[in-house]
Design an enzyme around this catalytic site. Structure first.
Site, PDB file in Angstrom:
ATOM      1  CD  GLN A 102      -2.499  -1.267   2.689  1.00  0.00           C
ATOM      2  OE1 GLN A 102      -3.543  -0.635   2.903  1.00  0.00           O
ATOM      3  NE2 GLN A 102      -1.909  -2.009   3.612  1.00  0.00           N
ATOM      4  CG  ASP A 105       7.903   3.673   0.867  1.00  0.00           C
ATOM      5  OD1 ASP A 105       7.579   3.550   2.062  1.00  0.00           O
ATOM      6  OD2 ASP A 105       8.081   2.685   0.116  1.00  0.00           O
ATOM      7  CG  HIS A 120      -2.746   2.597  -1.797  1.00  0.00           C
ATOM      8  ND1 HIS A 120      -2.826   2.587  -0.428  1.00  0.00           N
ATOM      9  CD2 HIS A 120      -3.775   1.824  -2.225  1.00  0.00           C
ATOM     10  CE1 HIS A 120      -3.872   1.855  -0.055  1.00  0.00           C
ATOM     11  NE2 HIS A 120      -4.459   1.371  -1.134  1.00  0.00           N
ATOM     12  CB  CYS A 128      -0.535  13.425 -18.146  1.00  0.00           C
ATOM     13  SG  CYS A 128      -1.429  14.788 -18.937  1.00  0.00           S
ATOM     14  CB  CYS A 131      -2.785  12.365 -22.271  1.00  0.00           C
ATOM     15  SG  CYS A 131      -1.078  12.410 -21.690  1.00  0.00           S
ATOM     16  CG  ASN A 231       0.842  -4.154  13.269  1.00  0.00           C
ATOM     17  OD1 ASN A 231       1.289  -3.258  13.962  1.00  0.00           O
ATOM     18  ND2 ASN A 231      -0.028  -3.935  12.297  1.00  0.00           N
ATOM     19  CD  GLU A 233      -1.046  -0.322  17.823  1.00  0.00           C
ATOM     20  OE1 GLU A 233      -0.551   0.042  18.898  1.00  0.00           O
ATOM     21  OE2 GLU A 233      -1.766   0.397  17.125  1.00  0.00           O
TER      22      GLU A 233
HETATM   23  N1  APR Z   1       6.832  -2.637  12.469  1.00  0.00           N
HETATM   24  C1  APR Z   1       5.627  -3.240  12.272  1.00  0.00           C
HETATM   25  N2  APR Z   1       4.438  -2.578  12.295  1.00  0.00           N
HETATM   26  C2  APR Z   1       4.479  -1.247  12.525  1.00  0.00           C
HETATM   27  C3  APR Z   1       5.695  -0.537  12.746  1.00  0.00           C
HETATM   28  C4  APR Z   1       6.899  -1.296  12.706  1.00  0.00           C
HETATM   29  N3  APR Z   1       8.098  -0.734  12.901  1.00  0.00           N
HETATM   30  N4  APR Z   1       5.381   0.773  12.952  1.00  0.00           N
HETATM   31  C5  APR Z   1       4.040   0.877  12.851  1.00  0.00           C
HETATM   32  N5  APR Z   1       3.495  -0.325  12.610  1.00  0.00           N
HETATM   33  C6  APR Z   1       2.083  -0.647  12.366  1.00  0.00           C
HETATM   34  C7  APR Z   1       1.079   0.086  13.235  1.00  0.00           C
HETATM   35  O1  APR Z   1       0.845  -0.641  14.435  1.00  0.00           O
HETATM   36  C8  APR Z   1      -0.165   0.100  12.323  1.00  0.00           C
HETATM   37  O2  APR Z   1      -0.928  -1.090  12.504  1.00  0.00           O
HETATM   38  O3  APR Z   1       1.799  -0.230  11.049  1.00  0.00           O
HETATM   39  C9  APR Z   1       0.424   0.103  10.922  1.00  0.00           C
HETATM   40  C10 APR Z   1       0.298   1.433  10.214  1.00  0.00           C
HETATM   41  O4  APR Z   1      -1.083   1.628   9.959  1.00  0.00           O
HETATM   42  P1  APR Z   1      -1.535   2.913   9.115  1.00  0.00           P
HETATM   43  O5  APR Z   1      -0.823   4.123   9.619  1.00  0.00           O
HETATM   44  O6  APR Z   1      -3.021   2.892   9.061  1.00  0.00           O
HETATM   45  O7  APR Z   1      -0.940   2.635   7.642  1.00  0.00           O
HETATM   46  P2  APR Z   1      -1.515   1.685   6.528  1.00  0.00           P
HETATM   47  O8  APR Z   1      -2.207   0.497   7.104  1.00  0.00           O
HETATM   48  O9  APR Z   1      -0.422   1.423   5.558  1.00  0.00           O
HETATM   49  O10 APR Z   1      -2.614   2.623   5.800  1.00  0.00           O
HETATM   50  C11 APR Z   1      -3.230   2.112   4.635  1.00  0.00           C
HETATM   51  O11 APR Z   1      -4.293   4.252   4.315  1.00  0.00           O
HETATM   52  O12 APR Z   1      -4.330   6.561   4.203  1.00  0.00           O
HETATM   53  C12 APR Z   1      -4.207   5.405   3.480  1.00  0.00           C
HETATM   54  O13 APR Z   1      -3.158   5.325   1.384  1.00  0.00           O
HETATM   55  C13 APR Z   1      -2.886   5.325   2.765  1.00  0.00           C
HETATM   56  O14 APR Z   1      -1.731   3.310   2.053  1.00  0.00           O
HETATM   57  C14 APR Z   1      -2.305   3.973   3.176  1.00  0.00           C
HETATM   58  C15 APR Z   1      -3.532   3.239   3.698  1.00  0.00           C
END
Ligand code: APR
Length: 265
Positions: A102, A105, A120, A128, A131, A231, A233
């Site tokens: 998602q 970067d 994403h 563009c 086009c 994750n 959490e």
């Molecule tokens: N290692 C593992 N997990 C991590 C770390 C880490 N070092 N740091 C943060 N996290 C976890 C957080 O606990 C959280 O569950 O990464 C997750 C980040 O969640 P979000 O900030 O919601 O990001 P994401 O899930 O990628 O968002 C999805 O939302 O706004 C849109 O387009 C945007 O692609 C993005 C999409």
């Protein structure tokens, strides 16, 4: 944690044919802010969680220079961390078939992954608005464009941003090729196919609240896949996970690779 890493490694070694689904959490150790964590972009600007960056910039035009300069700086300086590198190694050693991310970067490419679905989009590519022609930018070109935009927005209104965005050969305005909320998600059909046919899906660093990406673990499960989640959490996807490993991606993934290789001997 070691017991969980061990079980996940045994499964990865035995089955192979995996797919990795990543979110912003895997890039947080590269200095790129997540969205919904404490201190994340949408933690400060709540509208972003459902409307994305364009909604935030339109709602907070005076904050646009600060928001964008932080955004451009971290994306320009961000480098792959051991989490990205480990995933690239899993692909090279034949344990995973693809990465579905998602993130915009480009760090999975920089880390050496090759079969990547960027649901994403990618911030280092322009599209563009007239086009739809796409052009890739080097990090230097991206940074130069970013500084020009930020400098312009310190003097003029957010609406005039189109005056400083690069122009296409068709004279249309080119904007960074990320997918805004409500826009079609490229590669989703291929990503669903990957999810349905994998033997395991490793979910890394996503809160699991944005669709259609968040539906992919369900597609994987429907195909009989084993779900491993890494994750800091629990997320909205944890209840679907067969193994939940709580920790930083940049620390857990290298341990996982080490165990997989140990079992290969
Ligand atoms: N290692 C593992 N997990 C991590 C770390 C880490 N070092 N740091 C943060 N996290 C976890 C957080 O606990 C959280 O569950 O990464 C997750 C980040 O969640 P979000 O900030 O919601 O990001 P994401 O899930 O990628 O968002 C999805 O939302 O706004 C849109 O387009 C945007 O692609 C993005 C999409």
């Amino acid at each position: 944690m070691d017991k969980l890493v061990n079980s996940a490694a045994s499964f990865i070694k035995k089955m192979g044919n995996g797919v990795v689904l990543t979110g912003s959490g895997i890039s947080s150790e590269s200095g790129i802010a997540t969205y919904r964590d404490k201190g994340g972009l949408w933690d400060k600007y709540k509208e972003g969680s459902t409307g994305g960056i364009l909604t935030v910039l339109a709602n907070y035009p005076d904050d646009a220079p600060d928001i964008l300069s932080g955004f451009f700086e971290s994306l320009y300086h961000g480098k792959p961390n051991p989490g990205h590198v480990g995933i690239a190694e899993l692909e090279k050693e034949g344990f995973i078939n693809s990465v579905i991310t998602q993130n915009i970067d480009g760090l999975h490419y920089d880390a050496g992954s090759s079969n990547i679905y960027e649901l994403h989009g990618n911030i280092f590519r322009l599209k563009c608005m007239n086009c739809s022609k796409k052009t890739s930018l080097s990090k230097q070109q991206f940074y130069k464009m970013g500084n020009k935009i930020v400098d312009h927005l310190t003097k003029y209104s957010f609406e005039s941003i189109f005056d400083v965005l690069p122009k296409c050969s068709c004279k249309g305005v080119m904007r960074p090729d990320f997918v805004s909320f409500g826009e079609p998600v490229p590669d989703i059909l291929e990503a669903v196919k990957e999810a349905k046919s994998c033997k395991f899906m490793m979910i890394v660093g996503t809160s699991g609240v944005v669709y259609p990406a968040a539906s992919l673990p369900q597609h994987a499960k429907s195909g009989g896949a084993y779900i491993i989640e890494i994750n800091m959490e629990e997320s909205a996807l944890t209840k679907q996970a067969d193994i939940f490993i709580q920790g930083k991606a940049g620390e857990v993934i290298p341990k996982l690779i080490e165990k997989v290789r140990e079992k290969s001997i």
